[in-house]
Design an enzyme around this catalytic site. Structure first.
Site, PDB file in Angstrom:
ATOM      1  N   GLY A  23       0.821  -1.203   0.000  1.00  0.00           N
ATOM      2  CA  GLY A  23       0.000   0.000   0.000  1.00  0.00           C
ATOM      3  C   GLY A  23       0.852   1.248   0.000  1.00  0.00           C
ATOM      4  O   GLY A  23       0.673   2.161  -0.814  1.00  0.00           O
ATOM      5  N   ASP A  24       1.816   1.301   0.908  1.00  0.00           N
ATOM      6  CA  ASP A  24       2.730   2.442   0.989  1.00  0.00           C
ATOM      7  C   ASP A  24       3.546   2.610  -0.293  1.00  0.00           C
ATOM      8  O   ASP A  24       3.579   3.690  -0.895  1.00  0.00           O
ATOM      9  CB  ASP A  24       3.695   2.243   2.154  1.00  0.00           C
ATOM     10  CG  ASP A  24       3.231   2.923   3.431  1.00  0.00           C
ATOM     11  OD1 ASP A  24       2.799   4.077   3.351  1.00  0.00           O
ATOM     12  OD2 ASP A  24       3.307   2.300   4.497  1.00  0.00           O
ATOM     13  N   LEU A  25       4.235   1.547  -0.687  1.00  0.00           N
ATOM     14  CA  LEU A  25       5.125   1.652  -1.837  1.00  0.00           C
ATOM     15  C   LEU A  25       4.338   1.793  -3.136  1.00  0.00           C
ATOM     16  O   LEU A  25       4.766   2.495  -4.059  1.00  0.00           O
ATOM     17  CB  LEU A  25       6.051   0.442  -1.901  1.00  0.00           C
ATOM     18  CG  LEU A  25       6.991   0.299  -0.694  1.00  0.00           C
ATOM     19  CD1 LEU A  25       7.825  -0.964  -0.820  1.00  0.00           C
ATOM     20  CD2 LEU A  25       7.898   1.515  -0.548  1.00  0.00           C
ATOM     21  N   ALA A  36       3.337   5.362  -3.447  1.00  0.00           N
ATOM     22  CA  ALA A  36       4.485   6.160  -3.883  1.00  0.00           C
ATOM     23  C   ALA A  36       4.700   6.040  -5.383  1.00  0.00           C
ATOM     24  O   ALA A  36       4.953   7.039  -6.072  1.00  0.00           O
ATOM     25  CB  ALA A  36       5.733   5.700  -3.135  1.00  0.00           C
TER      26      ALA A  36
END
Length: 403
Positions: free
Chosen positions: A185-187, A190
């Site tokens: 989710g984070d990467l 990004a």
């Protein structure tokens, strides 16, 4: 939007050519992972990335993780913040906010990853900065996006994986929920934000106008769920965990050999027949449950149980070598230490040593995409907190942007 003199001195790299984002200035007003990773990718391509951090403490990831190298900054911070300069600004202070506004007037891109509304309350929201700099591209990364009933929920990768559906399809069948080990989710947010920023920069070259770009951990996790949503809409049933198996092909997963596990992928009929020839189980192709890929997927668990005793008779190296010789994709399961020590990893330059004023040097991942004519380079190690504050304030004063 940098001056030509500053641009050339800061971003000229590789083979006598400028990097693709030379002359693009990015203000990184983000913390921890999604925003910093996005901005690092832009910095790797030549952008002048200025990391705006709270005084005294800086990006909260500087103090995260339970271990250190030599200095006070965590390995996690070091991994996400190369090719940036740091300035410490208290955005609740009128004087420091004036410095930020000076930077914003010189910027092409601003990236922030606060909860929706926080940037506006600090006086650095999109509409405020757009009035100063109409060509600005403003990227906002949050947990769930700037609108919708979940917009104000806290944004963590774990929550995005759970609520997007991703976690419901991850792990072993009939076992407790498991999140993906990599923070997708984070990467993913990004990467999608980077894609949006670069698209907006291309659009601005045609129109002269900037725009607002939003990305979220939730939408990234959902947007990467290509196979899973296709299965839902195709069958009317939500996908369930398959372990290492594949939703579209079988057999395609990890199996246990005599001395450990390996993976293989018989993803089409030709590979299926080649697999059977290697393992000496040609009779399985005569079984109507396994005669083509569609029925093999439907009966994947039964099929793999029939194959397990055969795979248990030889070592990982023996099976991988035999399958590769027959053209069947296969490989051992490495841990990160083994993967990073492999000859292929070294050949692809995926481990680099970065010089650092406190650490001396530290290992970091290399660039996962390569450009032949304008290769990426480490122009700056991860910055110390406010390391470049004085030079940036001096630049703004010389340009008449602050008093």
């Amino acid at each position: 939007m940098l001056d030509a003199e500053v641009d050339i001195s800061m971003v000229e790299e590789g083979r006598g050519r400028r990097q693709p984002l030379a002359g693009i200035r990015v203000l990184d007003v983000s913390q921890v992972m999604a925003g910093p990773f996005c901005c690092m990718l832009l910095g790797d391509m030549g952008a002048d990335v200025i990391k705006v951090e709270p005084p005294a403490v800086g990006d909260s990831s500087r103090r995260s993780m339970g271990f250190r190298l030599k200095g006070d900054d965590s390995p996690g911070f070091l991994a996400l913040n190369r090719n940036k300069r740091s300035i410490a600004l208290d955005l609740k202070s009128e004087a420091d906010r004036a410095v930020f506004y000076g930077l914003a007037r010189t910027a092409d891109v601003v990236v922030e990853n606060g909860r929706p509304g926080v940037a506006d309350r600090l006086g650095i929201g999109y509409e405020t900065l757009k009035a100063m700099n109409p060509g600005l591209i403003y990227a906002s990364i949050s947990g769930f996006g700037p609108g919708g009933p979940w917009a104000m929920r806290p944004g963590y990768d774990l929550i995005a994986q759970a609520m997007s559906g991703l976690m419901s399809a991850t792990g072993l069948p009939d076992a407790e929920p498991v999140k993906n080990g990599t923070p997708v989710g984070d990467l993913g947010a990004a990467l999608f934000a980077t894609y949006g920023i670069l698209s907006a920069l291309i659009g601005r070259a045609q129109t002269g106008e900037g725009q607002f770009v939003s990305a979220s951990l939730f939408e990234a996790a959902l947007g990467l769920s290509i196979w899973e949503t296709a299965e839902l809409w195709g069958t009317g049933k939500s996908p369930k965990p398959l372990g290492t198996a594949n939703r579209m092909s079988a057999p395609y997963q990890a199996v246990k050999a005599e001395d450990g596990y390996f993976v293989f992928a018989a993803a089409n009929q030709k590979l299926w027949l080649s697999l059977l020839a290697v393992i000496g189980r040609e009779e399985l192709n005569d079984d109507p449950r396994f005669s083509d890929n569609s029925v093999r997927v439907a009966n994947a668990r039964t099929l793999i149980e029939l194959l397990r005793p055969t795979f248990a008779t030889r070592s990982v190296d023996q099976w991988v070598s035999a399958l590769l010789a027959a053209g069947v994709p296969a490989g051992p399961i490495y841990d990160y230490e083994q993967s990073l020590a492999s000859e292929h990893t070294r050949a692809r330059e995926m481990v680099q040593e970065i010089a650092h004023p406190v650490e001396g040097s530290f290992k970091a991942l290399g660039f996962p995409v390569k450009l032949s004519a304008t290769p990426q380079a480490v122009r700056y190690p991860p910055p110390l907190l406010d390391e470049h504050g004085a030079e940036l304030r001096r630049e703004l004063a010389e340009r008449g942007l602050i008093g």
